[in-house]
Scaffold this active site. Structure first.
Site, mmCIF file in Angstrom:
data_model
loop_
_atom_site.group_PDB
_atom_site.id
_atom_site.type_symbol
_atom_site.label_atom_id
_atom_site.label_comp_id
_atom_site.label_asym_id
_atom_site.label_seq_id
_atom_site.Cartn_x
_atom_site.Cartn_y
_atom_site.Cartn_z
ATOM 1 N N GLY A 11 0.776 -1.230 0.000
ATOM 2 C CA GLY A 11 0.000 0.000 0.000
ATOM 3 C C GLY A 11 0.807 1.280 0.000
ATOM 4 O O GLY A 11 0.328 2.317 0.466
ATOM 5 N N ASN A 13 1.521 3.154 -2.521
ATOM 6 C CA ASN A 13 0.795 4.124 -3.350
ATOM 7 C C ASN A 13 -0.445 4.632 -2.628
ATOM 8 O O ASN A 13 -0.791 5.811 -2.712
ATOM 9 C CB ASN A 13 0.416 3.492 -4.699
ATOM 10 C CG ASN A 13 1.548 3.562 -5.706
ATOM 11 O OD1 ASN A 13 1.854 4.628 -6.223
ATOM 12 N ND2 ASN A 13 2.175 2.439 -5.964
ATOM 13 N N ARG A 64 -15.080 -14.525 -10.348
ATOM 14 C CA ARG A 64 -14.798 -13.074 -10.296
ATOM 15 C C ARG A 64 -16.057 -12.275 -10.018
ATOM 16 O O ARG A 64 -16.044 -11.346 -9.208
ATOM 17 C CB ARG A 64 -14.183 -12.603 -11.626
ATOM 18 C CG ARG A 64 -12.785 -13.104 -11.886
ATOM 19 C CD ARG A 64 -12.183 -12.462 -13.147
ATOM 20 N NE ARG A 64 -10.956 -13.130 -13.556
ATOM 21 C CZ ARG A 64 -9.778 -12.931 -12.945
ATOM 22 N NH1 ARG A 64 -9.698 -12.078 -11.924
ATOM 23 N NH2 ARG A 64 -8.706 -13.599 -13.343
ATOM 24 N N MET A 89 -4.043 -6.369 -7.331
ATOM 25 C CA MET A 89 -3.532 -7.370 -8.257
ATOM 26 C C MET A 89 -4.598 -8.326 -8.812
ATOM 27 O O MET A 89 -4.305 -9.459 -9.162
ATOM 28 C CB MET A 89 -2.418 -8.177 -7.577
ATOM 29 C CG MET A 89 -1.253 -7.324 -7.096
ATOM 30 S SD MET A 89 -0.540 -6.316 -8.409
ATOM 31 C CE MET A 89 0.522 -7.500 -9.187
ATOM 32 N N ARG A 90 -5.858 -7.901 -8.831
ATOM 33 C CA ARG A 90 -6.885 -8.749 -9.422
ATOM 34 C C ARG A 90 -7.378 -8.112 -10.707
ATOM 35 O O ARG A 90 -7.623 -6.904 -10.772
ATOM 36 C CB ARG A 90 -8.085 -8.914 -8.458
ATOM 37 C CG ARG A 90 -7.727 -9.494 -7.112
ATOM 38 C CD ARG A 90 -7.129 -10.861 -7.178
ATOM 39 N NE ARG A 90 -8.041 -11.875 -7.725
ATOM 40 C CZ ARG A 90 -7.637 -13.111 -8.042
ATOM 41 N NH1 ARG A 90 -6.369 -13.436 -7.918
ATOM 42 N NH2 ARG A 90 -8.504 -13.989 -8.505
ATOM 43 N N HIS A 108 0.205 1.754 -13.203
ATOM 44 C CA HIS A 108 0.882 0.581 -13.782
ATOM 45 C C HIS A 108 2.358 0.914 -13.922
ATOM 46 O O HIS A 108 2.696 1.998 -14.421
ATOM 47 C CB HIS A 108 0.265 0.267 -15.152
ATOM 48 C CG HIS A 108 0.910 -0.889 -15.844
ATOM 49 N ND1 HIS A 108 0.659 -2.197 -15.492
ATOM 50 C CD2 HIS A 108 1.798 -0.924 -16.864
ATOM 51 C CE1 HIS A 108 1.380 -2.997 -16.279
ATOM 52 N NE2 HIS A 108 2.082 -2.258 -17.118
ATOM 53 N N ASP A 144 -4.913 -2.605 -18.726
ATOM 54 C CA ASP A 144 -3.831 -1.604 -18.808
ATOM 55 C C ASP A 144 -3.873 -0.795 -20.108
ATOM 56 O O ASP A 144 -2.829 -0.496 -20.690
ATOM 57 C CB ASP A 144 -2.460 -2.306 -18.708
ATOM 58 C CG ASP A 144 -2.300 -3.024 -17.380
ATOM 59 O OD1 ASP A 144 -1.581 -4.038 -17.357
ATOM 60 O OD2 ASP A 144 -2.896 -2.575 -16.384
ATOM 61 N N GLU A 173 6.104 6.605 -8.760
ATOM 62 C CA GLU A 173 4.670 6.341 -8.664
ATOM 63 C C GLU A 173 4.050 7.214 -7.572
ATOM 64 O O GLU A 173 2.979 7.813 -7.756
ATOM 65 C CB GLU A 173 4.417 4.868 -8.348
ATOM 66 C CG GLU A 173 4.858 3.906 -9.419
ATOM 67 C CD GLU A 173 4.547 2.471 -9.075
ATOM 68 O OE1 GLU A 173 3.529 2.200 -8.419
ATOM 69 O OE2 GLU A 173 5.337 1.598 -9.470
HETATM 70 C C1 GRF Z 1 4.301 -2.160 -7.083
HETATM 71 O O1 GRF Z 1 4.910 -3.149 -7.894
HETATM 72 C C2 GRF Z 1 3.899 -0.992 -7.932
HETATM 73 O O2 GRF Z 1 4.783 -0.843 -9.028
HETATM 74 C C3 GRF Z 1 2.540 -1.367 -8.424
HETATM 75 O O3 GRF Z 1 1.949 -2.148 -7.404
HETATM 76 C C4 GRF Z 1 2.991 -2.746 -6.589
HETATM 77 C C5 GRF Z 1 2.790 -2.545 -5.126
HETATM 78 O O4 GRF Z 1 2.545 -1.208 -4.906
HETATM 79 N N1 GRF Z 1 1.764 -0.186 -8.697
HETATM 80 P P1 GRF Z 1 2.064 -0.688 -3.429
HETATM 81 O O5 GRF Z 1 3.317 -0.474 -2.611
HETATM 82 O O6 GRF Z 1 1.192 -1.786 -2.802
HETATM 83 O O7 GRF Z 1 1.338 0.578 -3.701
#
Ligand code: GRF
Length: 196
Positions: A11, A13, A64, A89-90, A108, A144, A173
Site C-alpha cells: 500500500g 501508493n 470473479r 492485483m486482481r 501501472h 492496462d 509512482e
Molecule cells: C508495485 O509493484 C507498484 O509498481 C505497483 O503495485 C505494486 C505494489 O505497490 N503499482 P504498493 O506499494 O502496494 O502501492
C-alpha cells in the site's frame, strides 16, 4: 469527492494518495481502503491514519463476478464515488469496470502502452530500453489500456536488475499518482508528464 483505494499489498501508493488527501484543501477524501488480501500490509498503514478499511478475500468466492459483487457492499456503504487501484492485483470483469466507467484509475509500472500486464521491469530490461517509468490511466475493459492521465520517466542504468529498476520506479509512482488524482477530480484530463 469520496475516493476508495483498492490494494493487495504494502500500500505505498495508497499511503501517498492518503497523505495528499489529508490536505484539507484537497478536493477529495479517502472514504475506504479495500483489500482482496487479509494479510495486506497496507491495511494496518491505513488504519494507523484512521482510514476505514475492509477485506474482501477473493479466495472466498467461486468466481470473479461474486467476488466483485461482494466488494460492492463495502464500497457502497463507504459512499465511494471514485476508485483508485493502487497495487491491486486482481483483474476486474468488464461488468465491474462498466459500473465504474470514468470513475476508476489505476497505476501501472511501465510507460504504457509498452509492457501491459506483469513483470514489466524484467521485460523493459530484456527490451534494452534506456528509459522506464509508470503510468496512471483510466481503467477500461482492456487490461492496462485506458486513457493515459499521467506518466513519470526514470533512466535505466547499467547493471540494473528488475528489483533495482522497480525500486527506482516506485518513488516516481508516489510522486505521480497524487497530482494526477487532484487533476482528475478537478476535471482535467490532459496527461501529466513527470521527468525524473
Ligand atoms: C508495485 O509493484 C507498484 O509498481 C505497483 O503495485 C505494486 C505494489 O505497490 N503499482 P504498493 O506499494 O502496494 O502501492
Amino acid at each position: 469527492r469520496k475516493v476508495a483505494i483498492l490494494i493487495s499489498g504494502g500500500g505505498s501508493n495508497m499511503l501517498a494518495l492518503a497523505r495528499d488527501m489529508a490536505d484539507p484543501g484537497h478536493p477529495a477524501e479517502v472514504c475506504l481502503v479495500l483489500s482482496n488480501r487479509p494479510d495486506a500490509g497496507g491495511l494496518a498503514r491505513a488504519a494507523e491514519m484512521g482510514i476505514p478499511t475492509a477485506v474482501v478475500d477473493h479466495r472466498s468466492y467461486p468466481d470473479r463476478a461474486s467476488f466483485e459483487a461482494a466488494m460492492m457492499a463495502p464500497l457502497r456503504e463507504s459512499g465511494a464515488e471514485l476508485l483508485c487501484l493502487a497495487g491491486f492485483m486482481r483483474v476486474l470483469t468488464p461488468g465491474f469496470i462498466e459500473a465504474w466507467a470514468g470513475r476508476m484509475l489505476n497505476i501501472h509500472p511501465s510507460i504504457l502502452p509498452l509492457f501491459p500486464g506483469l513483470h514489466t521491469h524484467a521485460r523493459c530490461l530484456a527490451a534494452g530500453m534506456a528509459v522506464h517509468g509508470c503510468t496512471v490511466h483510466e481503467v477500461t475493459p482492456d487490461l492496462d489500456s485506458g486513457p493515459i492521465l499521467g506518466q513519470a520517466v526514470v533512466p535505466v542504468e547499467a547493471g540494473d536488475t528488475p528489483d533495482a529498476l522497480a525500486a527506482r520506479v516506485l518513488p516516481m509512482e508516489h510522486r505521480l499518482y497524487p497530482p494526477v488524482l487532484r487533476r482528475f477530480v478537478a476535471g482535467e484530463r490532459a496527461p501529466l508528464a513527470l521527468l525524473a
